[in-house]
Design an enzyme around this catalytic site. Structure first.
Site, PDB file in Angstrom:
ATOM      1  N   ARG A 276       0.786  -1.241   0.000  1.00  0.00           N
ATOM      2  CA  ARG A 276       0.000   0.000   0.000  1.00  0.00           C
ATOM      3  C   ARG A 276       0.822   1.297   0.000  1.00  0.00           C
ATOM      4  O   ARG A 276       0.242   2.375   0.135  1.00  0.00           O
ATOM      5  CB  ARG A 276      -0.996   0.024   1.178  1.00  0.00           C
ATOM      6  CG  ARG A 276      -2.003  -1.106   1.126  1.00  0.00           C
ATOM      7  CD  ARG A 276      -3.277  -0.799   1.864  1.00  0.00           C
ATOM      8  NE  ARG A 276      -3.080  -0.647   3.303  1.00  0.00           N
ATOM      9  CZ  ARG A 276      -4.086  -0.488   4.167  1.00  0.00           C
ATOM     10  NH1 ARG A 276      -5.324  -0.441   3.734  1.00  0.00           N
ATOM     11  NH2 ARG A 276      -3.847  -0.365   5.452  1.00  0.00           N
ATOM     12  N   ASP A 277       2.138   1.196  -0.177  1.00  0.00           N
ATOM     13  CA  ASP A 277       2.922   2.425  -0.326  1.00  0.00           C
ATOM     14  C   ASP A 277       4.153   2.163  -1.201  1.00  0.00           C
ATOM     15  O   ASP A 277       5.278   2.521  -0.843  1.00  0.00           O
ATOM     16  CB  ASP A 277       3.337   2.965   1.037  1.00  0.00           C
ATOM     17  CG  ASP A 277       3.749   4.445   0.972  1.00  0.00           C
ATOM     18  OD1 ASP A 277       3.396   5.119  -0.019  1.00  0.00           O
ATOM     19  OD2 ASP A 277       4.414   4.916   1.908  1.00  0.00           O
ATOM     20  N   ILE A 278       3.905   1.551  -2.348  1.00  0.00           N
ATOM     21  CA  ILE A 278       4.987   1.269  -3.297  1.00  0.00           C
ATOM     22  C   ILE A 278       5.412   2.573  -3.968  1.00  0.00           C
ATOM     23  O   ILE A 278       4.607   3.258  -4.590  1.00  0.00           O
ATOM     24  CB  ILE A 278       4.524   0.261  -4.372  1.00  0.00           C
ATOM     25  CG1 ILE A 278       4.126  -1.070  -3.735  1.00  0.00           C
ATOM     26  CG2 ILE A 278       5.621   0.050  -5.423  1.00  0.00           C
ATOM     27  CD1 ILE A 278       5.253  -1.808  -3.061  1.00  0.00           C
TER      28      ILE A 278
END
Length: 360
Positions: free
Chosen positions: A134-136
């Site tokens: 969820r935070d690539i």
């Protein structure tokens, strides 16, 4: 700086901090000096967190349960009532800074290498551990200058602060992640995170490595939101292979977006066998073109990505035609052509054969 007792038994504070992502982390070294290595300690606050997992935060629980060559590894831990303390090997910097150092320009092979490594990490997270990162983004990819992946440096995914296990996902009314890497389905009144969000974000990273800028970057956030939802990326400065990959990762509809597993399969095949990789790429192109037929009797998308009945393919070494109408690839992937769609079979079969002649 006072280290937690468990950590201080093994490590000593070197008197300075380094920046990792957006945080300044204390630099450590082993007390016995047996290895000439440096380490960093991340402090994770438990405030407002559920303490059901043996007093651990979700991030700590996830990091301690996973292991992959392209994901940072926790070496030591400690905890108290307020914080979790995690020690990692110090890596040299993140991919965003390295990209800036190289004047925002990676050669095609270098971009491809980094894409392949993160695709492998995401396949492991999504398929084996059922975790959504969820935070690539490039800031969360650390470079290991001491190890190489082929001709290029090894990179490792870090910062699992927004990560969640698939079975714990719920509807949210606020965005999670970084705007330039957020997928269109996450922009709205409410949404449910899924593994396809990570693939979109990786596509945005790859686009940035290839072109030097984000695919939907605008001066004002409101314009960026609009571009993510309604505009197509500009592929003018991408070669054919880059354009093909990017279009599969940056599909607006998450149901038709390529999965990390399939992306990883394609990229790994390309490393080992160019001919087989080409066959996989061609097949996925047919798959994406075939999605419009789903309402006419095809099975769900995941069942039709390898098209069968390609008995006249010129590259017979990559295919085995089964008696029941399947085509098997060396990768072990196959599908059964649906027989409940009537005359559509013949129409679609003709289309597949034509594509096979063009591509193989």
């Amino acid at each position: 700086m006072q280290l937690p007792e468990d950590i201080s038994e093994l490590y000593t504070f070197k008197g300075r901090f380094i920046t990792v992502g957006r945080k300044n982390l204390p630099l450590l070294s082993l007390k016995d000096g047996s290895l000439n290595k440096s380490y960093v300690m991340k402090t994770i606050s438990k405030e407002g967190k559920s303490l059901s997992h043996k007093n651990r935060t979700t991030e700590t629980d996830i990091l301690l349960s996973i292991g992959h060559e392209n994901i940072v590894q926790v070496l030591s831990t400690s905890t108290d009532d307020i914080y979790d303390y995690l020690v990692f090997e110090k890596l040299s910097g993140n991919l965003r800074r390295y990209h800036i150092f190289k004047d925002m320009h990676f050669e095609s092979d270098e971009s491809y290498s980094y894409l392949s490594q993160i695709a492998s990490a995401l396949t492991y997270l999504h398929e084996d551990e059922k975790i959504i990162h969820r935070d690539i983004k490039p800031e969360n990819m650390l470079i290991d200058f001491n190890n190489k992946h082929g001709e290029f440096f090894s990179i490792k995914l870090c910062d699992f602060g927004f990560s969640v296990r698939v079975n714990n996902v719920s509807k949210r009314d606020k965005l999670i992640g970084t705007l330039d890497f957020i997928s269109p389905e996450c922009i709205g009144v409410s949404f449910v995170s899924s593994i396809t969000n990570d693939v979109w974000a990786l596509g945005c990273c790859y686009y940035e490595w290839v072109t030097g800028t984000g695919p939907f970057y605008k001066l004002y956030d409101k314009d960026t939101y609009k571009a993510i939802v309604s505009e197509e990326a500009d592929y003018t400065h991408c070669n054919d292979d880059e354009r093909f990959l990017l279009k599969q990762m940056l599909m607006k509809n998450p149901k038709t977006r390529i999965t990390a597993k399939l992306l990883d399969t394609m990229l790994n095949k390309s490393d080992n066998n160019k001919d087989e990789s080409q066959a996989l790429f061609c097949t996925f192109e047919w798959y994406t073109r075939a999605q419009k037929y789903e309402s006419h009797g095809f099975e769900k998308f995941e069942d039709i990505w390898n098209i069968c009945h390609l008995d006249d393919c010129q590259d017979q070494e990559n295919f085995e035609l089964e008696k029941d109408g399947r085509v098997s690839f060396r990768s072990g992937e196959w599908i059964v052509f649906p027989h409940n769609s009537g005359s559509l079979n013949a129409t679609f079969l003709k289309f597949c054969k034509e594509k096979c002649r063009e591509k193989c």
